[in-house]
Design a protein around this motif. Sequence first.
Motif, PDB file in Angstrom:
ATOM      1  N   PHE A  25      -7.538   3.729  -5.263  1.00  0.00           N
ATOM      2  CA  PHE A  25      -6.143   3.551  -4.848  1.00  0.00           C
ATOM      3  C   PHE A  25      -5.516   2.332  -5.540  1.00  0.00           C
ATOM      4  CE2 PHE A  25      -2.642   2.689  -1.770  1.00  0.00           C
ATOM      5  CZ  PHE A  25      -1.977   3.892  -1.965  1.00  0.00           C
ATOM      6  N   TYR A  56      -3.000   6.960   0.669  1.00  0.00           N
ATOM      7  CA  TYR A  56      -4.140   6.225   1.230  1.00  0.00           C
ATOM      8  C   TYR A  56      -3.957   6.012   2.719  1.00  0.00           C
ATOM      9  CZ  TYR A  56      -7.368   2.301   1.949  1.00  0.00           C
ATOM     10  OH  TYR A  56      -8.352   1.472   2.397  1.00  0.00           O
ATOM     11  N   THR A  93     -13.489   3.607  -2.995  1.00  0.00           N
ATOM     12  CA  THR A  93     -12.215   4.166  -2.532  1.00  0.00           C
ATOM     13  C   THR A  93     -11.067   3.199  -2.829  1.00  0.00           C
ATOM     14  OG1 THR A  93     -12.674   3.296  -0.330  1.00  0.00           O
ATOM     15  CG2 THR A  93     -13.134   5.601  -0.685  1.00  0.00           C
ATOM     16  N   ARG A  94     -11.339   1.928  -2.747  1.00  0.00           N
ATOM     17  CA  ARG A  94     -10.274   0.958  -3.020  1.00  0.00           C
ATOM     18  C   ARG A  94      -9.915   0.932  -4.501  1.00  0.00           C
ATOM     19  NH1 ARG A  94      -8.858  -1.558   1.711  1.00  0.00           N
ATOM     20  NH2 ARG A  94      -7.628  -3.209   0.813  1.00  0.00           N
ATOM     21  N   THR A 101       0.825  -1.213   0.000  1.00  0.00           N
ATOM     22  CA  THR A 101       0.000   0.000   0.000  1.00  0.00           C
ATOM     23  C   THR A 101       0.854   1.255   0.000  1.00  0.00           C
ATOM     24  OG1 THR A 101      -0.393  -0.695   2.251  1.00  0.00           O
ATOM     25  CG2 THR A 101      -2.315  -0.337   0.930  1.00  0.00           C
TER      26      THR A 101
END
Lengths: 310, 504
Positions: B309, B341, B305-306, A194
């Motif tokens: 990103f 994020y 939202t995922r 991430t």
Amino acid sequence: MKYIIKYSPIISLFILVFAIGIHTPQFLQISTFIIIAEDAATLFIMATGIYFVIMLGGIDLSVQSIASLCSVILALCLPQFGYYSFLIAVLVGSIFGLISGYFHVTLKIPSFIATLATGGIAASLSLVITNASSIQILQKEKHYIKWITDTLFNIPNEILISLTILCLSWFLINYTKFGRNVTSIGAGEAVAWTSGIDVKLNKYLALILSASLAAISGIVLSSRMSAGSPTLANEFLLPAIAAVIIGGTALTGGVGSIQRTLIGVLIISVLRIGMTFIGVNIFAQQLVFGCMLIIAVALTIDRSKIPIVK
Amino acid sequence: MNNTILSTNHLTKYFGKFIAFKNVNIELKENEIIGIVGENGAGKSTLLKCLNGLHQPDKGEIVLKGKNTYIKNPTEAAKNGIGMVYQEQSVLPNLTVAENIYLGQEDKFNKYGLINKSKLNNFALNKLIQLGSNIKPQYKCSDLSFADKQIVEFAKVLTLEENIKNNLIILLDEPTSVLEKKEVDNLFEIIKKLKKYSSLIFVSHRLEEILDISDRIYVMKNGEVVDSMKTNEATIDKLHSLMVGKELKHKYYKEDLQNNFQKEVVLEIKNLSLNNSFNDINFSLHRGEVLGFAGVVGSGIEQLTRVLFGFSKPTTGEIFINEQLIELNSPKDAVKNGIGYLPKDRRSEGLIQFMSLSNNLTLTNLNNIKKYGIISRKKEIDLTNKWINKLSIKAINVDILCNYLSGGNQQKVVLAKWMHAGVSIMIMDHPTRGIDVGAKKEVYSVIRDLTNSGISIIIVSDTIEETIGLSNTIIVMKDGELTQIVNSNKGKKPLQTEIIKYMV
């Protein structure tokens, strides 16, 4: 208690040396230590490769087969390609790293299966091309491997080679983006992902590095033995993994250092040489390494955090 | 009058410093359905998990059939006739329907150490018939639809009645959130049947459903039961205002620091869809804007939202950043395009817990701390100290493991990590979840600072109150569709009921 566990590898190393020294005083000689260092050199090069993969949170079980294969390739190539043979051998090694990477990263197969398979391919390939026999490095080719077998100020060059690899790896893990990323992925892959880190690329790189270092250890080993053999590095895998773990690198990844790997390798080598000094049956050695590996892992993992083991 | 079968007495649960719920007193009678309503984070799910033994309360008692009962784990709950249908389904896909229904109770079908399959299937068939379903016990669960898997879960709960004499207690945690209208109707038929021999607690966001199915309603807000009433006395409007409270706290959300955003569009979404999640979404994000999303679980906001990103790829649609069409195949692409994020789950996606503060902070951009091509520890420490001062992160030194930081400080480190990466868009997924009031205020300040320095923010929040307080613009979604875009600039803040009306 925290400090005892942290420094236990180096303490164990000293205790071991003195214990063997008390039993057999001849053990405590400079010449013995040179033998130990020489023995440790090849093991260390291989363990360093595994260290990077374990830091990532994976494992590389292909190294001993790759080392053997590369020893064979070196011995076969030397008559024709001379110094280029070393390059060829390392290149072949790195290709096998790439194959492991493809299995593990692209096909998403767990690293232990991926590298086990790659190792199997490499092992069988070296048996096929040599017809299961060892290949001697002839007298007239020996000048090519002189840079490995010579000594500098009475110190065998192979020790200097592995010290160079130690320094480079230390630099790599501490001061480069690759090293940082490997550590981060091992400590928390989801967070690393991430955070925009190219997890796949770094996994490929680590496996290629590990395989290349395995190739180098195969080269050094075959130079020492003046021969390449499909079984040359057999019995190296267990001590190499044991060395990384005994040194205190966590099997789960993210925690550990190259210096600790060095300590782990020295413990293994002291044990190995020490056992011959004391007169332990040579065939019992793997038994000792196996036990040590389990003890080291059992001491260092925090079982309360691991509900399920697969 | 029916007898009380289950009640709680000042039940309280903490997670560290964070209060999940406190002093909760509820009462469930025989053959009764009670509904519990409240916003995300009001403590509803945790309350059910306590009743089912997944969590243990820190204070207060659970009284079962007049007896003070300590429920150690779900097995214990099952022995007492309490069963739960989970929000995240717990059916194992590799087993058959019958095997799932009697999971953990295989001893009943033991025949010389082997499982008597036909008896197992017959028993399971009975349960399925009881629920009016035509699923075959032999089916593999991986082949079932979501709604059918839920029926399997119900059947699983029904097996508990074989072990006890009294009524069953069935806990339902948002059972309808991903169901279609027709499936919901079907489910309600089942629930009505079950009511004849059991008592149910039904938790949902969808107020119409609660009004439709329950006998009595409890309203929770910020971990407390604020009111309870008979269903025939309740209306949607009444429940709304109880759920969210009335006042708007201008100061709390630093509204005085909120500025109007700039004209420049930094992110534009055109016709974005993801199968089974959201459909045909269009919006623009401007420089310095806070764009809040409001909607209940299952509205598709989380998936949206995922997708933004790069965690998953949209089925159709286009994403433009600074008027450039881009593709987001992974978080790496998002970061490369200047998107950061802040995850809902700090522990697994935000920070590497057992790595130092400084190493975590520089994770997103190691090139920034390089000197002559190699990583400079000195630069890293200087930079970390800069952010520690700027965001007033409380840490004894830069090498402390993030695991030892408080929730609020961890959140600030995640923010610092993205500011270090130099992002221009921040996606914040529940930025104040699980942190205390003081830390919340600081996060709000940081959000204002960020936008005033030209960073744009997409925010999904725990409460509508927070969404309104922080946002310039609010996008409301329901069942995967964008239902309304609401202006929420300083001085023009909408009422919460205006938002909720497009949510449910």
